[in-house]
Design a protein around this motif. Structure first.
Motif, PDB file in Angstrom:
ATOM      1  N   ARG A 125      -3.169  -1.783  -2.476  1.00 32.84           N
ATOM      2  CA  ARG A 125      -3.248  -2.521  -3.740  1.00 32.84           C
ATOM      3  C   ARG A 125      -4.180  -3.713  -3.560  1.00 32.84           C
ATOM      4  O   ARG A 125      -4.157  -4.369  -2.508  1.00 32.84           O
ATOM      5  CB  ARG A 125      -1.865  -3.029  -4.151  1.00 32.84           C
ATOM      6  CG  ARG A 125      -0.821  -1.945  -4.346  1.00 32.84           C
ATOM      7  CD  ARG A 125       0.562  -2.553  -4.521  1.00 32.84           C
ATOM      8  NE  ARG A 125       0.640  -3.399  -5.699  1.00 32.84           N
ATOM      9  CZ  ARG A 125       1.630  -4.258  -5.934  1.00 32.84           C
ATOM     10  NH1 ARG A 125       2.603  -4.417  -5.039  1.00 32.84           N
ATOM     11  NH2 ARG A 125       1.636  -4.982  -7.040  1.00 32.84           N
ATOM     12  N   PRO A 126      -5.011  -4.051  -4.544  1.00 36.32           N
ATOM     13  CA  PRO A 126      -5.859  -5.236  -4.421  1.00 36.32           C
ATOM     14  C   PRO A 126      -5.015  -6.483  -4.162  1.00 36.32           C
ATOM     15  O   PRO A 126      -3.913  -6.620  -4.701  1.00 36.32           O
ATOM     16  CB  PRO A 126      -6.558  -5.314  -5.782  1.00 36.32           C
ATOM     17  CG  PRO A 126      -6.511  -3.918  -6.316  1.00 36.32           C
ATOM     18  CD  PRO A 126      -5.226  -3.334  -5.808  1.00 36.32           C
ATOM     19  N   GLU A 136      -3.483  -8.459  -7.082  1.00 39.61           N
ATOM     20  CA  GLU A 136      -2.325  -7.817  -7.701  1.00 39.61           C
ATOM     21  C   GLU A 136      -1.064  -8.054  -6.859  1.00 39.61           C
ATOM     22  O   GLU A 136       0.007  -8.353  -7.398  1.00 39.61           O
ATOM     23  CB  GLU A 136      -2.592  -6.316  -7.824  1.00 39.61           C
ATOM     24  CG  GLU A 136      -1.478  -5.508  -8.437  1.00 39.61           C
ATOM     25  CD  GLU A 136      -1.809  -4.021  -8.456  1.00 39.61           C
ATOM     26  OE1 GLU A 136      -0.931  -3.213  -8.105  1.00 39.61           O
ATOM     27  OE2 GLU A 136      -2.961  -3.674  -8.811  1.00 39.61           O
ATOM     28  N   GLY A 138      -5.934  -2.691   3.294  1.00 33.76           N
ATOM     29  CA  GLY A 138      -7.281  -2.994   2.817  1.00 33.76           C
ATOM     30  C   GLY A 138      -8.393  -2.179   3.433  1.00 33.76           C
ATOM     31  O   GLY A 138      -9.535  -2.239   2.956  1.00 33.76           O
ATOM     32  N   ARG A 178     -12.197  -5.259   0.048  1.00 29.23           N
ATOM     33  CA  ARG A 178     -12.812  -5.763  -1.182  1.00 29.23           C
ATOM     34  C   ARG A 178     -12.226  -7.111  -1.613  1.00 29.23           C
ATOM     35  O   ARG A 178     -11.031  -7.349  -1.498  1.00 29.23           O
ATOM     36  CB  ARG A 178     -12.621  -4.739  -2.305  1.00 29.23           C
ATOM     37  CG  ARG A 178     -13.376  -5.065  -3.589  1.00 29.23           C
ATOM     38  CD  ARG A 178     -13.304  -3.906  -4.565  1.00 29.23           C
ATOM     39  NE  ARG A 178     -11.954  -3.651  -5.049  1.00 29.23           N
ATOM     40  CZ  ARG A 178     -11.360  -2.465  -5.028  1.00 29.23           C
ATOM     41  NH1 ARG A 178     -11.981  -1.418  -4.515  1.00 29.23           N
ATOM     42  NH2 ARG A 178     -10.140  -2.303  -5.497  1.00 29.23           N
ATOM     43  N   THR A 179     -13.072  -7.984  -2.120  1.00 35.36           N
ATOM     44  CA  THR A 179     -12.635  -9.294  -2.604  1.00 35.36           C
ATOM     45  C   THR A 179     -11.921  -9.160  -3.935  1.00 35.36           C
ATOM     46  O   THR A 179     -12.348  -8.429  -4.823  1.00 35.36           O
ATOM     47  CB  THR A 179     -13.838 -10.250  -2.755  1.00 35.36           C
ATOM     48  OG1 THR A 179     -14.440 -10.447  -1.471  1.00 35.36           O
ATOM     49  CG2 THR A 179     -13.398 -11.594  -3.318  1.00 35.36           C
ATOM     50  N   SER A 180     -10.806  -9.851  -4.051  1.00 32.70           N
ATOM     51  CA  SER A 180     -10.064  -9.937  -5.303  1.00 32.70           C
ATOM     52  C   SER A 180      -9.776 -11.411  -5.548  1.00 32.70           C
ATOM     53  O   SER A 180     -10.181 -12.265  -4.747  1.00 32.70           O
ATOM     54  CB  SER A 180      -8.770  -9.119  -5.207  1.00 32.70           C
ATOM     55  OG  SER A 180      -8.071  -9.123  -6.431  1.00 32.70           O
ATOM     56  N   LEU A 208     -10.037  -0.040   0.969  1.00 30.02           N
ATOM     57  CA  LEU A 208     -10.778  -0.806  -0.043  1.00 30.02           C
ATOM     58  C   LEU A 208     -12.024  -1.460   0.530  1.00 30.02           C
ATOM     59  O   LEU A 208     -12.745  -2.157  -0.184  1.00 30.02           O
ATOM     60  CB  LEU A 208      -9.877  -1.906  -0.634  1.00 30.02           C
ATOM     61  CG  LEU A 208      -8.588  -1.450  -1.331  1.00 30.02           C
ATOM     62  CD1 LEU A 208      -7.784  -2.659  -1.783  1.00 30.02           C
ATOM     63  CD2 LEU A 208      -8.909  -0.547  -2.509  1.00 30.02           C
ATOM     64  N   LYS A 247     -10.052 -11.708   0.377  1.00 32.04           N
ATOM     65  CA  LYS A 247     -10.329 -10.340   0.809  1.00 32.04           C
ATOM     66  C   LYS A 247      -9.015  -9.576   0.946  1.00 32.04           C
ATOM     67  O   LYS A 247      -8.020 -10.124   1.412  1.00 32.04           O
ATOM     68  CB  LYS A 247     -11.100 -10.337   2.126  1.00 32.04           C
ATOM     69  CG  LYS A 247     -12.554 -10.785   1.985  1.00 32.04           C
ATOM     70  CD  LYS A 247     -13.303 -10.553   3.269  1.00 32.04           C
ATOM     71  CE  LYS A 247     -14.775 -10.943   3.106  1.00 32.04           C
ATOM     72  NZ  LYS A 247     -15.464 -10.075   2.125  1.00 32.04           N
ATOM     73  N   SER A 248      -9.039  -8.320   0.540  1.00 32.77           N
ATOM     74  CA  SER A 248      -7.841  -7.480   0.639  1.00 32.77           C
ATOM     75  C   SER A 248      -7.709  -6.973   2.075  1.00 32.77           C
ATOM     76  O   SER A 248      -8.046  -5.845   2.403  1.00 32.77           O
ATOM     77  CB  SER A 248      -7.944  -6.302  -0.347  1.00 32.77           C
ATOM     78  OG  SER A 248      -7.994  -6.770  -1.679  1.00 32.77           O
ATOM     79  N   SER A 286       0.849  -1.189   0.000  1.00 29.70           N
ATOM     80  CA  SER A 286       0.000   0.000   0.000  1.00 29.70           C
ATOM     81  C   SER A 286       0.880   1.232   0.000  1.00 29.70           C
ATOM     82  O   SER A 286       2.086   1.162   0.205  1.00 29.70           O
ATOM     83  CB  SER A 286      -0.943   0.018   1.210  1.00 29.70           C
ATOM     84  OG  SER A 286      -0.216   0.121   2.409  1.00 29.70           O
TER      85      SER A 286
END
Length: 438
Positions: free
Chosen positions: A164-165, A168, A195, A201-203, A198, A211-212, A142
């Motif tokens: 960052r997700p 990634e 996270g 958020r799920t990636s 975010l 989950k991030s 991050s």
């Protein structure tokens, strides 16, 4: 026409080093050659640090040296947020950009040293250009920070938390492992807050939803079969959930936690979360789950308003916490920091005296903890092979900032290799040992 040749100076923390790697990866892909001397470079980029006064001066000196030796210089990084200060000292710099301004830096290089070839012709390895040795790499998860610590100007330089997700991040980690990296050092301004921005958020990674968030990232990195080391971790309650992963050997039993102080009053003036007593309780609980846990931290002495009682409380915390690795700084004002306006400035001679006492106590603690490991057998990652033998690091040692393990006569070992070592001797920083048989 000859291939454009670029010199690059990277200063500051590992997070800035990751920024340098990203910039260099892009420029290398565009056909630029990277050179190691001023005389061979057509242009020099200096990635600066602007966190404390000594770092600012180091950055300004580096810019001046590059100008004197080469003449064509682009400046980027944290100090770039203070362009007026840079140009006051070095008005002849070509361009100044701020922190993590990747596109702006690349465009500035294009402006003053255009690329020669089509970027598709010039390939780089999937993991990109790295400034670390091949066997370890920093993984930045991050950027920025949501805290507003009164002594710190990082948010004004790098902004709020921007994670960052997780897909990634894991993709980059996997490419690094495939390229031969044996240790990943996870860095950010606030790793345990990963996270939050975010909303977790799920990636996706390898088709799996993740989950991030800090816990999921630690668990996923632990599946890669390499050393994973966590840096810049605030002691939030959810950090408790990664300690069992350390006890199970999934990630290294190592936490880098910048406590900064233990006095609740000083922590409040610093605008830091948590109190000293809560941290002591958490440390005891962590060690109950993972007895081999290594704790590294940093502290500030002589902060405005720090009394003798506050300092004695800090020494008592140090004695009770028994931290393995500690850095300490005497407070110095940072341009733009809110703490500059606080009353109760501590005299310089008192700061020096407190720093000396603090480091003397910690040196004894560190030596005692290392002496307790003499006779143990541990896995060591080899960083260097010299005439006398091999030099490596144990699970308790991050590169550059912690201690080393010296193995006499082990000249047959290779850099990046793991070796089993029995420790024979220790001081307050380092260990000496021999290879075990079988």
């Amino acid at each position: 026409m000859t291939t454009p040749r670029l010199g690059f100076i990277s200063l500051g923390c590992p997070k800035a080093l990751v920024d340098s790697e990203r910039i260099l990866t892009r420029l290398r892909a565009e056909g630029y050659d990277l050179v190691s001397t001023y005389k061979d470079a057509d242009l020099v980029v200096v990635n600066t640090c602007g966190f404390i006064d000594t770092a600012v001066e180091e950055s300004l000196d580096a810019i001046g040296e590059a100008l004197a030796e080469n003449g064509k210089v682009i400046v980027t990084g944290c100090l770039g947020a203070r362009e007026e200060e840079i140009r006051a000292r070095h008005p002849q710099v070509l361009k100044v950009t701020g922190a993590h301004a990747y596109e702006e830096v690349v465009n500035s290089v294009h402006e003053y040293l255009p690329p020669l070839h089509d970027p598709f012709v010039h390939l780089v390895p999937p993991q990109g250009v790295k400034l670390t040795p091949q066997h370890y790499a920093y993984l930045k998860i991050s950027e920025g920070c949501n805290h507003r610590c009164s002594f710190c100007i990082i948010p004004s330089l790098r902004g709020d938390l921007a994670s960052r997700p997780i897909g990634e991040v894991m993709g980059e980690a996997e490419r690094l492992v495939q390229a031969g990296v044996k240790e990943l050092l996870v860095v950010s301004q606030d790793t345990s807050a990963y996270g939050v921005d975010l909303k977790y958020r799920t990636s996706f990674w390898e088709g799996r939803p993740l989950k991030s968030r800090f816990q999921d990232l630690a668990r996923s990195l632990g599946e890669l079969g390499i050393w994973v080391r966590m840096h810049y971790v605030y002691p939030y309650p959810h950090v408790d959930s990664v300690i069992p992963l350390m006890a199970e050997g999934k990630i290294l039993p190592y936490l880098d936690i910048p406590f900064q102080h233990s006095s609740p009053r000083i922590l409040k003036l610093m605008k830091r979360p948590a109190s000293g007593e809560d941290n002591l309780e958490r440390i005891r609980a962590w060690r109950g789950i993972c007895p081999d846990l290594t704790l590294r931290s940093t502290f500030i002495v002589g902060f405005p308003g720090e009394t003798d009682e506050d300092f004695e409380e800090l020494l008592d915390f140090l004695d009770q916490a028994q931290l393995d690795r500690v850095g300490c700084f005497a407070y110095s004002p940072v341009a733009g920091a809110a703490a500059n306006a606080l009353p109760g400035a501590v005299p310089e001679e008192v700061k020096v005296e407190r720093l000396t006492r603090f480091m003397a106590l910690q040196a004894q603690i560190s030596e005692d903890r290392l002496q307790a490991r003499v006779g143990r057998r541990e896995t060591v990652l080899i960083d260097e092979v010299v005439e006398e033998g091999a030099v490596g690091r144990s699970r308790a040692d991050a590169p550059e900032i912690d201690g080393q393990v010296f193995i006499d006569g082990a000249t047959h070992l290779q850099v990046g290799e793991f070796a089993e070592v029995e420790f024979e001797e220790a001081d307050e920083h380092d260990l000496w040992g021999h290879l075990t048989q079988g």
